[in-house]
Design an enzyme around this catalytic site. Structure first.
Site: not given
Ligand code: 13P
Length: 244
Positions: A98, A227-228, A11-13, A174, A168, A206, A100
């Site tokens: 999600h 994510g990251g 997920n590149w966000k 993050g 999640e 993470s 977010e």
């Molecule tokens: P991180 O891997 O950056 O913690 O993000 C997880 C996430 O929200 C994937 O959707």
């Protein structure tokens, strides 16, 4: 019952402009063409890059997904994208619910449910996210919160090819923090009891190349939503490699 093949989803966000997004996608495609990954792989770039990334990963076996969709197929919803549009742009998956979106945009279980139904209407597989906040975990209600979100946002008629669940924990996203293996296993087991046989449950929050093998070895963990660490081809590939 066939074993559940693991899925590693990036997920590149809201990250990536044309140059770095295409470099990332291109490097993943080269790696995937050189040696088939031991899992299914998916990238979910920002909407502006979906088309270009689709071309960059064509023929690699890596799937393409959106990060969110509107519940309606089309209409006067400025700034939104429908599931049909994602499908038309080459996506086969879409992330919905999600944290977010739930926490920063106020989306409810009912909203997530409507988006899962939209994804199915368009022929997409939905990745439905659930997860507790730090306060909910500390109050001992993580399992009930996740199962409550699942009950509120998973429509009837879910099948393993149309729906993937992602656990999640909000406090792990993050932050570099992760639940213990026992805590991840407990949530995944509780979710498993409420979904059809064969449906995949991803863990997200993470995940990195160092902890991936341990997390992916936990019973009932069928992959990761990254994510990251999905923004660096080497790290994302290493996580996928940890499925071996
Ligand atoms: P991180 O891997 O950056 O913690 O993000 C997880 C996430 O929200 C994937 O959707």
């Amino acid at each position: 019952m066939a074993a559940r093949r693991k899925l590693i989803a990036g997920n590149w966000k809201m990250n990536g402009e044309r140059a770095d997004g295409l470099a990332l996608a291109g490097e993943l495609a080269v790696r995937a063409k050189a040696s088939a990954p031991a899992c299914d792989m998916l990238v979910c770039p920002p909407a502006t890059l979906i088309f270009a990334v689709g071309f960059a990963i064509a023929g690699s076996g890596i799937a393409l997904g959106g990060q969110d969709c509107h519940a309606a197929p089309k209409g006067a919803f400025t700034g939104d994208i429908s599931a049909e549009m994602l499908k038309d742009a080459g996506c086969s998956y879409v992330i919905v619910g999600h944290s977010e979106r739930r926490h920063l945009r106020g989306e409810t279980d009912a909203d997530a449910r409507a988006k899962v139904e939209a994804a199915w209407r368009a022929g997409l597989t939905a990745i439905l996210c659930v997860g507790e906040t730090k306060g909910e975990r500390e109050a001992g209600s993580a399992v009930s919160v996740c199962c409550g979100q699942l009950a509120g946002s998973m429509p009837d008629g879910a099948t393993p090819d149309k729906l993937v669940i992602a656990y999640e924990p909000v406090w792990a996203i993050g932050t570099g923090l992760t639940p213990t293996s026992a805590d991840i296993e407990a949530i995944h087991k509780a979710v498993r009891a409420k979904i059809p046989e064969g449906m995949r449950i991803l863990y997200g929050g993470s995940v990195n190349p160092k902890n991936a093998a341990d997390i992916l070895a936990i019973e009932d963990v069928d992959g990761g939503l990254i994510g990251g660490a999905s923004l660096k081809a080497g790290d994302f590939w290493a996580i996928a490699d940890a499925c071996r």
